[in-house]
Design an enzyme around this catalytic site. Structure first.
Site, PDB file in Angstrom:
ATOM      1  N   ARG A 122      39.457  48.070  53.091  1.00  0.00           N
ATOM      2  CA  ARG A 122      39.742  46.840  54.094  1.00  0.00           C
ATOM      3  C   ARG A 122      39.267  47.057  55.764  1.00  0.00           C
ATOM      4  O   ARG A 122      39.264  46.264  56.443  1.00  0.00           O
ATOM      5  CB  ARG A 122      41.384  47.156  54.108  1.00  0.00           C
ATOM      6  CG  ARG A 122      41.898  46.383  52.821  1.00  0.00           C
ATOM      7  CD  ARG A 122      43.526  46.202  53.057  1.00  0.00           C
ATOM      8  NE  ARG A 122      44.161  46.146  51.952  1.00  0.00           N
ATOM      9  CZ  ARG A 122      44.406  44.862  51.188  1.00  0.00           C
ATOM     10  NH1 ARG A 122      43.629  43.958  51.400  1.00  0.00           N
ATOM     11  NH2 ARG A 122      45.217  45.024  50.054  1.00  0.00           N
ATOM     12  N   ASP A 157      39.895  44.160  50.096  1.00  0.00           N
ATOM     13  CA  ASP A 157      40.041  45.404  49.437  1.00  0.00           C
ATOM     14  C   ASP A 157      39.599  45.464  48.073  1.00  0.00           C
ATOM     15  O   ASP A 157      39.558  44.405  47.367  1.00  0.00           O
ATOM     16  CB  ASP A 157      41.591  45.944  49.286  1.00  0.00           C
ATOM     17  CG  ASP A 157      42.591  45.199  48.347  1.00  0.00           C
ATOM     18  OD1 ASP A 157      42.092  43.888  48.404  1.00  0.00           O
ATOM     19  OD2 ASP A 157      42.907  45.815  47.438  1.00  0.00           O
ATOM     20  N   GLU A 183      43.795  32.491  55.701  1.00  0.00           N
ATOM     21  CA  GLU A 183      43.672  33.292  54.318  1.00  0.00           C
ATOM     22  C   GLU A 183      42.045  34.123  54.288  1.00  0.00           C
ATOM     23  O   GLU A 183      41.450  33.572  55.031  1.00  0.00           O
ATOM     24  CB  GLU A 183      43.512  32.382  53.141  1.00  0.00           C
ATOM     25  CG  GLU A 183      44.578  32.671  52.042  1.00  0.00           C
ATOM     26  CD  GLU A 183      44.647  33.895  51.253  1.00  0.00           C
ATOM     27  OE1 GLU A 183      44.150  34.883  51.649  1.00  0.00           O
ATOM     28  OE2 GLU A 183      45.283  33.779  50.208  1.00  0.00           O
ATOM     29  N   PHE A 233      31.837  40.138  43.980  1.00  0.00           N
ATOM     30  CA  PHE A 233      32.926  40.886  44.654  1.00  0.00           C
ATOM     31  C   PHE A 233      32.619  41.373  45.897  1.00  0.00           C
ATOM     32  O   PHE A 233      32.037  42.429  46.011  1.00  0.00           O
ATOM     33  CB  PHE A 233      33.389  41.917  43.654  1.00  0.00           C
ATOM     34  CG  PHE A 233      34.812  42.101  43.994  1.00  0.00           C
ATOM     35  CD1 PHE A 233      36.146  41.412  43.868  1.00  0.00           C
ATOM     36  CD2 PHE A 233      35.204  43.508  44.560  1.00  0.00           C
ATOM     37  CE1 PHE A 233      37.400  41.717  44.027  1.00  0.00           C
ATOM     38  CE2 PHE A 233      36.341  43.809  45.065  1.00  0.00           C
ATOM     39  CZ  PHE A 233      37.497  42.988  44.562  1.00  0.00           C
ATOM     40  N   ASP A 240      39.411  31.848  46.082  1.00  0.00           N
ATOM     41  CA  ASP A 240      38.423  32.097  44.998  1.00  0.00           C
ATOM     42  C   ASP A 240      38.750  30.980  43.847  1.00  0.00           C
ATOM     43  O   ASP A 240      38.203  30.079  43.951  1.00  0.00           O
ATOM     44  CB  ASP A 240      38.875  33.428  44.698  1.00  0.00           C
ATOM     45  CG  ASP A 240      37.857  34.040  43.468  1.00  0.00           C
ATOM     46  OD1 ASP A 240      36.716  33.647  43.313  1.00  0.00           O
ATOM     47  OD2 ASP A 240      38.339  35.133  42.744  1.00  0.00           O
ATOM     48  N   LYS A 284      47.637  41.134  52.212  1.00  0.00           N
ATOM     49  CA  LYS A 284      47.163  41.866  53.507  1.00  0.00           C
ATOM     50  C   LYS A 284      45.638  41.471  53.538  1.00  0.00           C
ATOM     51  O   LYS A 284      45.400  41.952  54.734  1.00  0.00           O
ATOM     52  CB  LYS A 284      47.427  43.314  53.027  1.00  0.00           C
ATOM     53  CG  LYS A 284      48.500  44.023  52.603  1.00  0.00           C
ATOM     54  CD  LYS A 284      48.365  45.419  52.078  1.00  0.00           C
ATOM     55  CE  LYS A 284      49.572  45.631  51.025  1.00  0.00           C
ATOM     56  NZ  LYS A 284      48.826  46.935  50.473  1.00  0.00           N
ATOM     57  N   GLY A 285      45.210  40.937  52.876  1.00  0.00           N
ATOM     58  CA  GLY A 285      43.832  40.767  53.117  1.00  0.00           C
ATOM     59  C   GLY A 285      43.232  39.924  54.258  1.00  0.00           C
ATOM     60  O   GLY A 285      42.254  40.190  54.947  1.00  0.00           O
ATOM     61  N   LYS A 305      34.678  30.718  47.773  1.00  0.00           N
ATOM     62  CA  LYS A 305      33.928  31.122  46.661  1.00  0.00           C
ATOM     63  C   LYS A 305      33.872  29.879  45.809  1.00  0.00           C
ATOM     64  O   LYS A 305      34.406  29.860  44.757  1.00  0.00           O
ATOM     65  CB  LYS A 305      34.349  32.442  45.744  1.00  0.00           C
ATOM     66  CG  LYS A 305      33.505  33.498  45.968  1.00  0.00           C
ATOM     67  CD  LYS A 305      33.745  34.669  44.920  1.00  0.00           C
ATOM     68  CE  LYS A 305      34.576  35.936  45.555  1.00  0.00           C
ATOM     69  NZ  LYS A 305      34.899  36.833  44.520  1.00  0.00           N
TER      70      LYS A 305
HETATM   71  P1  5GP Z   1      42.414  33.228  43.984  1.00  0.00           P
HETATM   72  O1  5GP Z   1      43.909  33.234  43.959  1.00  0.00           O
HETATM   73  O2  5GP Z   1      42.127  32.174  45.093  1.00  0.00           O
HETATM   74  O3  5GP Z   1      41.720  33.499  42.899  1.00  0.00           O
HETATM   75  O4  5GP Z   1      42.321  34.734  44.803  1.00  0.00           O
HETATM   76  C1  5GP Z   1      42.757  34.702  46.033  1.00  0.00           C
HETATM   77  C2  5GP Z   1      42.893  36.192  46.337  1.00  0.00           C
HETATM   78  O5  5GP Z   1      42.126  37.292  45.561  1.00  0.00           O
HETATM   79  C3  5GP Z   1      42.422  36.648  47.602  1.00  0.00           C
HETATM   80  O6  5GP Z   1      43.492  36.385  48.531  1.00  0.00           O
HETATM   81  C4  5GP Z   1      41.945  38.039  47.531  1.00  0.00           C
HETATM   82  O7  5GP Z   1      43.161  39.045  47.825  1.00  0.00           O
HETATM   83  C5  5GP Z   1      41.665  38.312  46.034  1.00  0.00           C
HETATM   84  N1  5GP Z   1      40.048  38.099  45.950  1.00  0.00           N
HETATM   85  C6  5GP Z   1      39.324  37.074  45.369  1.00  0.00           C
HETATM   86  N2  5GP Z   1      38.076  37.098  45.460  1.00  0.00           N
HETATM   87  C7  5GP Z   1      37.837  38.551  45.992  1.00  0.00           C
HETATM   88  C8  5GP Z   1      36.679  39.258  46.398  1.00  0.00           C
HETATM   89  O8  5GP Z   1      35.315  38.841  46.184  1.00  0.00           O
HETATM   90  N3  5GP Z   1      36.989  40.414  47.071  1.00  0.00           N
HETATM   91  C9  5GP Z   1      38.271  40.984  47.173  1.00  0.00           C
HETATM   92  N4  5GP Z   1      38.286  42.005  47.921  1.00  0.00           N
HETATM   93  N5  5GP Z   1      39.320  40.252  46.905  1.00  0.00           N
HETATM   94  C10 5GP Z   1      39.048  39.054  46.380  1.00  0.00           C
HETATM   95 MG    MG Z   2      44.177  40.343  48.353  1.00  0.00          MG
END
Ligand code: 5GP
Ligand code: MG
Length: 179
Positions: A165, A159, A97, A152, A101, A42-43, A129
């Site tokens: 959000r 969220d 997206e 974060f 991260d 949903k982000g 990131k």
């Molecule tokens: P990844 O799989 O790349 O580690 O993470 C992606 C998902 O993790 C993103 O779609 C998001 O939902 C969540 N996420 C990663 N870093 C953050 C952050 O700094 N803040 C928030 N709210 N969500 C994050």
């Molecule tokens: Mg998320």
């Protein structure tokens, strides 16, 4: 809400300007390509709504929902909770997206969509990131809004436990807000 924000990282105006710039690039890239633009729920919702209005080409909207992330640390396990509805075989597909991260989620999403043989598949992420990238992941976003430090962040769709959000900017959450 606001009292739990340690620092505003990206203001509404900074986000608006960057989306306008990305919009020009994507409009040029996707003219005559009739793309399917896939948002990862949903982000992405807030970014998607603003971004798509700057991509000034005929396009179709679609959404998918994957899940893995609990609280502030990734579990690494991923499932498709809701799939896209379009048939993307032979279509130009752009994934939108919120944040790249570790890269685990987008790697999963990318592979999932690649199985359907799109004509092209690219990734546009609002935030990147790089400090937290999983070293096993070679996938890279094609378009990045902002590269951010390892903190974060919440707001503008992002969220913490489903809250924040609706903040109109992107801020760093005070550690005491999740401890
Ligand atoms: P990844 O799989 O790349 O580690 O993470 C992606 C998902 O993790 C993103 O779609 C998001 O939902 C969540 N996420 C990663 N870093 C953050 C952050 O700094 N803040 C928030 N709210 N969500 C994050
Ligand atoms: Mg998320």
């Amino acid at each position: 809400m606001e009292q739990n924000i340690q620092e505003v990282l990206l203001t509404e105006e900074q986000i608006r300007q960057r989306i306008a710039e990305l919009g020009e690039v994507l409009t040029e890239e996707y003219k005559d390509k009739n793309p399917v633009i896939v948002g990862v729920l949903k982000g992405v919702v807030v970014f998607y709504a603003d971004m798509i209005r700057q991509v000034k080409v005929p396009c179709q909207m679609d959404f998918m929902c994957i899940s893995s992330y609990v609280g502030t640390s990734s579990t690494g396990k991923m499932v498709v909770k809701q799939d896209i509805s379009a048939d993307i075989q032979g279509r130009h597909v752009l994934i939108l997206e919120d944040i790249f991260d570790t890269g685990n989620s987008l790697d999963f999403t990318y592979k999932h969509l690649m199985e359907r043989n799109p004509a092209s598949l690219k990734i546009c992420t609002l935030l990147d990131k790089p400090a937290r990238r999983n070293p096993n992941i070679t996938l890279k976003p094609d378009y990045v809004g902002f590269s951010i430090p390892d903190a974060f962040v919440v707001g503008y769709g992002l969220d913490y436990n489903e809250y924040y959000r609706n903040l109109p900017y992107i801020g760093i959450l005070k550690p005491e807000a999740y401890n």
